[in-house]
Design a protein around this motif. Structure first.
Motif, PDB file in Angstrom:
ATOM      1  N   GLY A  58      26.797 -28.707  95.848  1.00 35.52           N
ATOM      2  CA  GLY A  58      28.242 -28.674  95.601  1.00 35.52           C
ATOM      3  C   GLY A  58      28.954 -27.883  96.663  1.00 35.52           C
ATOM      4  O   GLY A  58      28.490 -27.797  97.807  1.00 35.52           O
ATOM      5  N   ALA A  59      30.063 -27.268  96.258  1.00 37.72           N
ATOM      6  CA  ALA A  59      30.903 -26.590  97.242  1.00 37.72           C
ATOM      7  C   ALA A  59      30.251 -25.320  97.788  1.00 37.72           C
ATOM      8  O   ALA A  59      30.427 -24.985  98.950  1.00 37.72           O
ATOM      9  CB  ALA A  59      32.261 -26.277  96.634  1.00 37.72           C
ATOM     10  N   TYR A  60      29.530 -24.591  96.932  1.00 40.23           N
ATOM     11  CA  TYR A  60      28.748 -23.473  97.481  1.00 40.23           C
ATOM     12  C   TYR A  60      27.584 -24.112  98.227  1.00 40.23           C
ATOM     13  O   TYR A  60      26.804 -24.857  97.645  1.00 40.23           O
ATOM     14  CB  TYR A  60      28.186 -22.591  96.372  1.00 40.23           C
ATOM     15  N   THR A  61      27.444 -23.833  99.477  1.00 34.58           N
ATOM     16  CA  THR A  61      26.449 -24.547 100.272  1.00 34.58           C
ATOM     17  C   THR A  61      25.055 -23.945 100.118  1.00 34.58           C
ATOM     18  O   THR A  61      24.900 -22.779  99.745  1.00 34.58           O
ATOM     19  CB  THR A  61      26.838 -24.526 101.762  1.00 34.58           C
TER      20      THR A  61
ATOM     21  N   LEU B 271      35.448 -31.243 106.715  1.00 37.07           N
ATOM     22  CA  LEU B 271      34.681 -31.878 105.639  1.00 37.07           C
ATOM     23  C   LEU B 271      35.197 -31.487 104.255  1.00 37.07           C
ATOM     24  O   LEU B 271      34.950 -32.188 103.275  1.00 37.07           O
ATOM     25  CB  LEU B 271      33.195 -31.535 105.774  1.00 37.07           C
ATOM     26  N   TYR B 272      35.930 -30.373 104.167  1.00 38.77           N
ATOM     27  CA  TYR B 272      36.505 -29.996 102.875  1.00 38.77           C
ATOM     28  C   TYR B 272      37.569 -31.012 102.450  1.00 38.77           C
ATOM     29  O   TYR B 272      37.691 -31.345 101.278  1.00 38.77           O
ATOM     30  CB  TYR B 272      37.090 -28.580 102.922  1.00 38.77           C
ATOM     31  N   ARG B 273      38.335 -31.499 103.424  1.00 36.01           N
ATOM     32  CA  ARG B 273      39.344 -32.527 103.128  1.00 36.01           C
ATOM     33  C   ARG B 273      38.663 -33.834 102.715  1.00 36.01           C
ATOM     34  O   ARG B 273      39.070 -34.486 101.758  1.00 36.01           O
ATOM     35  CB  ARG B 273      40.219 -32.760 104.375  1.00 36.01           C
TER      36      ARG B 273
ATOM     37  N   PHE C 261      28.782 -38.634 106.953  1.00 33.98           N
ATOM     38  CA  PHE C 261      29.159 -37.367 107.599  1.00 33.98           C
ATOM     39  C   PHE C 261      27.925 -36.476 107.700  1.00 33.98           C
ATOM     40  O   PHE C 261      26.945 -36.691 106.980  1.00 33.98           O
ATOM     41  CB  PHE C 261      30.294 -36.710 106.798  1.00 33.98           C
ATOM     42  N   PRO C 262      27.966 -35.484 108.573  1.00 35.29           N
ATOM     43  CA  PRO C 262      26.791 -34.620 108.742  1.00 35.29           C
ATOM     44  C   PRO C 262      26.417 -33.915 107.436  1.00 35.29           C
ATOM     45  O   PRO C 262      27.302 -33.415 106.731  1.00 35.29           O
ATOM     46  CB  PRO C 262      27.242 -33.598 109.788  1.00 35.29           C
ATOM     47  N   GLU C 263      25.128 -33.885 107.123  1.00 36.74           N
ATOM     48  CA  GLU C 263      24.683 -33.315 105.846  1.00 36.74           C
ATOM     49  C   GLU C 263      24.468 -31.809 105.970  1.00 36.74           C
ATOM     50  O   GLU C 263      23.390 -31.296 105.702  1.00 36.74           O
ATOM     51  CB  GLU C 263      23.430 -34.050 105.351  1.00 36.74           C
ATOM     52  N   ARG C 264      25.512 -31.144 106.403  1.00 33.15           N
ATOM     53  CA  ARG C 264      25.498 -29.684 106.533  1.00 33.15           C
ATOM     54  C   ARG C 264      26.655 -29.130 105.733  1.00 33.15           C
ATOM     55  O   ARG C 264      27.695 -29.779 105.613  1.00 33.15           O
ATOM     56  CB  ARG C 264      25.714 -29.281 107.986  1.00 33.15           C
TER      57      ARG C 264
ATOM     58  N   MET D 182      27.606 -36.242 100.978  1.00 32.37           N
ATOM     59  CA  MET D 182      26.671 -37.350 101.185  1.00 32.37           C
ATOM     60  C   MET D 182      25.841 -37.640  99.937  1.00 32.37           C
ATOM     61  O   MET D 182      25.497 -38.787  99.663  1.00 32.37           O
ATOM     62  CB  MET D 182      25.766 -37.077 102.390  1.00 32.37           C
ATOM     63  N   ASN D 183      25.539 -36.600  99.156  1.00 30.09           N
ATOM     64  CA  ASN D 183      24.816 -36.787  97.899  1.00 30.09           C
ATOM     65  C   ASN D 183      25.622 -37.696  96.956  1.00 30.09           C
ATOM     66  O   ASN D 183      25.112 -38.673  96.413  1.00 30.09           O
ATOM     67  CB  ASN D 183      24.555 -35.403  97.291  1.00 30.09           C
ATOM     68  N   ARG D 184      26.938 -37.408  96.806  1.00 31.38           N
ATOM     69  CA  ARG D 184      27.785 -38.234  95.920  1.00 31.38           C
ATOM     70  C   ARG D 184      27.987 -39.626  96.509  1.00 31.38           C
ATOM     71  O   ARG D 184      27.973 -40.627  95.810  1.00 31.38           O
ATOM     72  CB  ARG D 184      29.154 -37.586  95.703  1.00 31.38           C
TER      73      ARG D 184
END
Ligand code: AMP
Ligand code: MG
Length: 349
Positions: free
Chosen positions: A198-201, A289-291, A316-319, A326-328
């Protein structure tokens, strides 16, 4: 009948919160914004009210709901005691977009826990959500406010489209902040395990949970899912969605398949490169990527409202938050990827 109340997300009116909290106390259902997505909430200690939430969503009863709390003290109402070390981590990460699976204390109804002896708990970092839980005076069980299997709701209009007339209240606090559901970490096993990015990486969380096991973020079809919800179809539009190999392929396909009813969901940068006349939906700059995360679910809902036959989306980059994006996205596309123009063309009727 559903009452829709607009609220200032930073400073919701006391009256609106009070009315919605009253509905929770009286066994009703309230959709409310959080910093992740909109939740559909009911009192966690009212089995009939929680059943209503599951019915409205069409959610299988073995898929437990996250319990939302507004203070660390409320944790004791829903979970077994945790160590001081864990508590200090919760105090740093909460309120925030992260859910922890903990041992239960046996007090929550099975309607919330799906009959498991564990419970997932989160303290949301959104003023409307926190005020609502405080005013109701009870933890609120709240899955995402969407019909099961559909994209989560990041705007009140999504909630209205899915459940107007079925819920008692919708608190409209505008767009949610992250637009993706919370990170979920299971702390009931020997090793902390990431169940949903999620949002916490992962990069941030690895500092707090040294041994964090991230191996099952993307699970294969024949493996037993680590979390009940993972076996169900998710976030899916009704039309066919495919993840492109890269932005270049999208431009190539748009050119080769001119006139075909394909919606290209892409970065602002890619949108500029598509030939004129191609259907496109730009969801933000590749550098933000937040947008992209914030707009993702809205863009998935727009696929079905467009007159496109299929949609192709840019990876998009999976970082960082890109891992959750990318998971969703992959789940929404049912893991379907395209590595050539032909494979896109084949999806057209
Ligand atoms: P949602 O409420 O739509 O954000 O989905 C919540 C997710 O948390 C679902 O995938 C659930 O299966 C998962 N979940 C909730 N409670 C538990 C639990 N006790 N153990 C494992 N996963 C859980
Ligand atoms: Mg959900």
């Amino acid at each position: 009948m559903t009452r829709i109340l607009r609220v200032n997300p930073l400073n919701p009116s006391v009256d609106a919160i009070h009315e919605a909290a009253r509905a929770i106390i009286d066994g009703g259902t309230v959709a409310f914004p959080t910093e992740t997505v909109y939740g559909l909430g009911a009192s966690a200690f009212n089995p009939a009210a929680v059943r209503k939430v599951f019915e409205i969503k069409g959610r299988p009863s073995d898929n437990p709901a996250i319990v939302h709390i507004a203070s660390i003290e409320q944790l004791n109402d829903v979970a077994a005691p945790v160590s001081d070390e864990l508590l200090s981590k919760f105090k740093i990460l909460w309120p925030g977009p992260i859910t922890f699976v903990l041992k239960g204390n046996g007090k929550l109804p099975k309607e919330v826990t799906g009959g498991l002896d564990t419970v997932s708990v989160r303290m949301p970092a959104h003023t409307v959500a926190l005020r609502l839980i405080e005013a109701a005076g009870v933890p609120i069980a709240a899955p995402s406010a969407n019909i099961s299997g559909r994209p989560s709701s990041t705007l009140a209009s999504h909630v209205i489209a899915d459940m107007d007339g079925k819920v008692d209240f919708i608190l409209d606090g505008g767009n949610t902040i992250f637009g993706l559901e919370s990170t979920i970490i299971d702390l009931t096993k020997e090793r902390p395990r990431l169940l949903r990015p999620g949002a916490y990486t992962v990069e941030e969380l690895s500092k707090y949970f040294e041994e964090l096991d991230t191996s099952d973020i993307i699970i294969s079809a024949n493996e037993a899912p680590p979390s009940p919800g993972l076996k169900y179809k998710h976030y899916a539009p009704e039309k066919r969605l495919v993840v492109a190999r890269d932005a270049e392929l999208m431009v190539e396909a748009a050119d080769a398949l001119r006139g075909k009813k394909i919606l290209f969901i892409c970065s602002d940068e890619t949108a500029k490169l598509l030939p004129s006349g191609s259907m496109r939906l730009a969801i933000g700059s590749r550098s933000d990527l937040y947008r992209i995360a914030q707009n993702l679910f809205d863009s998935l809902r727009k696929i079905d409202r467009s007159d496109a036959e299929i949609a192709v989306i840019e990876p998009f980059p999976e970082r960082g938050i890109g891992l959750a994006v990318m998971n969703r996205m992959r789940k929404a596309a049912n893991m379907l990827t395209a590595d050539s123009v032909e494979s896109i063309a084949k999806l057209l009727g």
